[in-house]
Design a protein around this motif. Structure first.
Motif, PDB file in Angstrom:
ATOM      1  N   MET A   1     -45.758 -35.553 -74.355  1.00  0.00           N
ATOM      2  CA  MET A   1     -45.726 -37.004 -74.283  1.00  0.00           C
ATOM      3  C   MET A   1     -45.369 -37.437 -72.858  1.00  0.00           C
ATOM      4  N   ASP A   2     -46.134 -38.391 -72.328  1.00  0.00           N
ATOM      5  CA  ASP A   2     -45.943 -38.832 -70.948  1.00  0.00           C
ATOM      6  C   ASP A   2     -44.880 -39.932 -70.900  1.00  0.00           C
ATOM      7  N   MET A   3     -43.722 -39.594 -70.335  1.00  0.00           N
ATOM      8  CA  MET A   3     -42.614 -40.541 -70.274  1.00  0.00           C
ATOM      9  C   MET A   3     -42.687 -41.435 -69.033  1.00  0.00           C
ATOM     10  N   ALA A   4     -43.514 -41.076 -68.066  1.00  0.00           N
ATOM     11  CA  ALA A   4     -43.574 -41.822 -66.803  1.00  0.00           C
ATOM     12  C   ALA A   4     -43.953 -43.292 -67.028  1.00  0.00           C
ATOM     13  N   LYS A   5     -44.764 -43.551 -68.026  1.00  0.00           N
ATOM     14  CA  LYS A   5     -45.203 -44.916 -68.306  1.00  0.00           C
ATOM     15  C   LYS A   5     -44.016 -45.845 -68.582  1.00  0.00           C
ATOM     16  N   ASN A   6     -42.982 -45.335 -69.210  1.00  0.00           N
ATOM     17  CA  ASN A   6     -41.817 -46.153 -69.567  1.00  0.00           C
ATOM     18  C   ASN A   6     -41.033 -46.633 -68.348  1.00  0.00           C
ATOM     19  N   PHE A   7     -41.171 -45.934 -67.218  1.00  0.00           N
ATOM     20  CA  PHE A   7     -40.367 -46.261 -66.043  1.00  0.00           C
ATOM     21  C   PHE A   7     -41.108 -47.117 -65.022  1.00  0.00           C
ATOM     22  N   GLU A   8     -42.354 -47.497 -65.322  1.00  0.00           N
ATOM     23  CA  GLU A   8     -43.082 -48.365 -64.393  1.00  0.00           C
ATOM     24  C   GLU A   8     -42.471 -49.760 -64.426  1.00  0.00           C
ATOM     25  N   PRO A   9     -42.303 -50.385 -63.255  1.00  0.00           N
ATOM     26  CA  PRO A   9     -41.743 -51.744 -63.237  1.00  0.00           C
ATOM     27  C   PRO A   9     -42.690 -52.728 -63.902  1.00  0.00           C
ATOM     28  N   GLU A  10     -42.128 -53.727 -64.553  1.00  0.00           N
ATOM     29  CA  GLU A  10     -42.923 -54.720 -65.271  1.00  0.00           C
ATOM     30  C   GLU A  10     -43.760 -55.577 -64.328  1.00  0.00           C
ATOM     31  N   SER A  11     -43.150 -56.028 -63.210  1.00  0.00           N
ATOM     32  CA  SER A  11     -43.882 -56.887 -62.280  1.00  0.00           C
ATOM     33  C   SER A  11     -44.346 -56.066 -61.092  1.00  0.00           C
ATOM     34  N   LYS A  12     -45.638 -56.248 -60.740  1.00  0.00           N
ATOM     35  CA  LYS A  12     -46.176 -55.546 -59.580  1.00  0.00           C
ATOM     36  C   LYS A  12     -45.868 -56.359 -58.325  1.00  0.00           C
ATOM     37  N   LEU A  13     -45.294 -55.720 -57.328  1.00  0.00           N
ATOM     38  CA  LEU A  13     -45.029 -56.397 -56.060  1.00  0.00           C
ATOM     39  C   LEU A  13     -46.338 -56.532 -55.297  1.00  0.00           C
ATOM     40  N   PRO A  14     -46.600 -57.705 -54.720  1.00  0.00           N
ATOM     41  CA  PRO A  14     -47.839 -57.880 -53.969  1.00  0.00           C
ATOM     42  C   PRO A  14     -47.757 -57.199 -52.604  1.00  0.00           C
ATOM     43  N   ASN A  15     -48.891 -56.785 -52.080  1.00  0.00           N
ATOM     44  CA  ASN A  15     -48.986 -56.276 -50.716  1.00  0.00           C
ATOM     45  C   ASN A  15     -49.248 -57.467 -49.813  1.00  0.00           C
ATOM     46  N   ILE A  16     -48.414 -57.666 -48.802  1.00  0.00           N
ATOM     47  CA  ILE A  16     -48.581 -58.803 -47.897  1.00  0.00           C
ATOM     48  C   ILE A  16     -48.591 -58.313 -46.452  1.00  0.00           C
ATOM     49  N   ILE A  17     -49.645 -58.686 -45.717  1.00  0.00           N
ATOM     50  CA  ILE A  17     -49.699 -58.452 -44.280  1.00  0.00           C
ATOM     51  C   ILE A  17     -49.351 -59.792 -43.637  1.00  0.00           C
ATOM     52  N   GLY A  18     -48.166 -59.900 -43.090  1.00  0.00           N
ATOM     53  CA  GLY A  18     -47.641 -61.182 -42.623  1.00  0.00           C
ATOM     54  C   GLY A  18     -48.246 -61.672 -41.323  1.00  0.00           C
ATOM     55  N   PRO A  19     -48.002 -62.949 -41.004  1.00  0.00           N
ATOM     56  CA  PRO A  19     -48.473 -63.506 -39.746  1.00  0.00           C
ATOM     57  C   PRO A  19     -47.852 -62.755 -38.572  1.00  0.00           C
ATOM     58  N   GLY A  20     -48.618 -62.566 -37.511  1.00  0.00           N
ATOM     59  CA  GLY A  20     -48.115 -61.838 -36.354  1.00  0.00           C
ATOM     60  C   GLY A  20     -48.254 -60.334 -36.483  1.00  0.00           C
ATOM     61  N   THR A  21     -48.791 -59.849 -37.608  1.00  0.00           N
ATOM     62  CA  THR A  21     -48.991 -58.420 -37.821  1.00  0.00           C
ATOM     63  C   THR A  21     -50.458 -58.089 -37.660  1.00  0.00           C
ATOM     64  N   LYS A  22     -50.744 -57.020 -36.907  1.00  0.00           N
ATOM     65  CA  LYS A  22     -52.122 -56.560 -36.730  1.00  0.00           C
ATOM     66  C   LYS A  22     -52.198 -55.106 -37.154  1.00  0.00           C
ATOM     67  N   ILE A  23     -53.161 -54.795 -38.012  1.00  0.00           N
ATOM     68  CA  ILE A  23     -53.366 -53.425 -38.465  1.00  0.00           C
ATOM     69  C   ILE A  23     -54.764 -52.999 -38.064  1.00  0.00           C
ATOM     70  N   VAL A  24     -54.851 -51.834 -37.411  1.00  0.00           N
ATOM     71  CA  VAL A  24     -56.147 -51.247 -37.101  1.00  0.00           C
ATOM     72  C   VAL A  24     -56.269 -49.999 -37.961  1.00  0.00           C
ATOM     73  N   GLY A  25     -57.177 -50.051 -38.932  1.00  0.00           N
ATOM     74  CA  GLY A  25     -57.347 -48.941 -39.870  1.00  0.00           C
ATOM     75  C   GLY A  25     -57.740 -49.465 -41.236  1.00  0.00           C
ATOM     76  N   ASP A  26     -58.070 -48.553 -42.126  1.00  0.00           N
ATOM     77  CA  ASP A  26     -58.517 -48.916 -43.461  1.00  0.00           C
ATOM     78  C   ASP A  26     -57.333 -49.038 -44.412  1.00  0.00           C
ATOM     79  N   ILE A  27     -57.485 -49.935 -45.401  1.00  0.00           N
ATOM     80  CA  ILE A  27     -56.445 -50.147 -46.403  1.00  0.00           C
ATOM     81  C   ILE A  27     -57.053 -49.902 -47.784  1.00  0.00           C
ATOM     82  N   GLU A  28     -56.360 -49.093 -48.592  1.00  0.00           N
ATOM     83  CA  GLU A  28     -56.763 -48.879 -49.978  1.00  0.00           C
ATOM     84  C   GLU A  28     -55.580 -49.227 -50.860  1.00  0.00           C
ATOM     85  N   THR A  29     -55.848 -50.027 -51.908  1.00  0.00           N
ATOM     86  CA  THR A  29     -54.770 -50.385 -52.830  1.00  0.00           C
ATOM     87  C   THR A  29     -55.317 -50.557 -54.242  1.00  0.00           C
TER      88      THR A  29
END
Length: 131
Positions: A1-29
């Motif tokens: 039985m997979d117990m890992a599912k029980n420990f996942e947080p209920e709310s997913k935190l969003p990914n935010i790239i804020g103002p003034g931040t520059k990323i050169v590269g690929d993003i996968e989410t």
């Protein structure tokens, strides 16, 4: 039985790239992502991509849903709904299931909607007219 599912947080935190931040590269989410900064690279998201009014992307975007208020220079492929807000500027090709464009949005490029390509649609029409 997979117990890992029980420990996942209920709310997913969003990914935010804020103002003034520059990323050169690929993003996968697997989740949603909001860009208020600059990205030079491709974004591949299984969720929603939001580009804020000051956000800029130079590259290709692949996602389920997208809401653009900022700038995109490149291709975007959205499996469900793409929403172009009044302040958005898109320079590149769009492929989407559904499209919502507010007055004021600027778009330069080609747009393909739905699952059918132009050749499939024309072949269906020609089959019907031959009867």
């Amino acid at each position: 039985m997979d117990m890992a599912k029980n420990f996942e947080p209920e709310s997913k935190l969003p990914n935010i790239i804020g103002p003034g931040t520059k990323i050169v590269g690929d993003i996968e989410t697997n989740g949603d992502i909001r860009i208020d900064g600059q990205i030079e690279g491709n974004i591949n998201s299984k969720g929603k991509v939001v580009i804020g009014s000051n956000g800029m992307i130079k590259g290709e975007v692949f996602c389920n849903n997208a809401e653009l208020s900022g700038s995109l220079n490149g291709k975007i492929s959205v499996s469900e709904l793409l929403s172009l807000k009044a302040s958005s500027k898109v320079s590149g090709d769009i492929k989407t299931g559904k499209l919502n464009i507010e007055p004021g949005a600027v778009f330069t490029g080609t747009c393909n909607m739905g699952n059918k390509t132009g050749t499939e649609a024309s072949s269906i029409i020609s089959k019907d007219t031959k009867k």
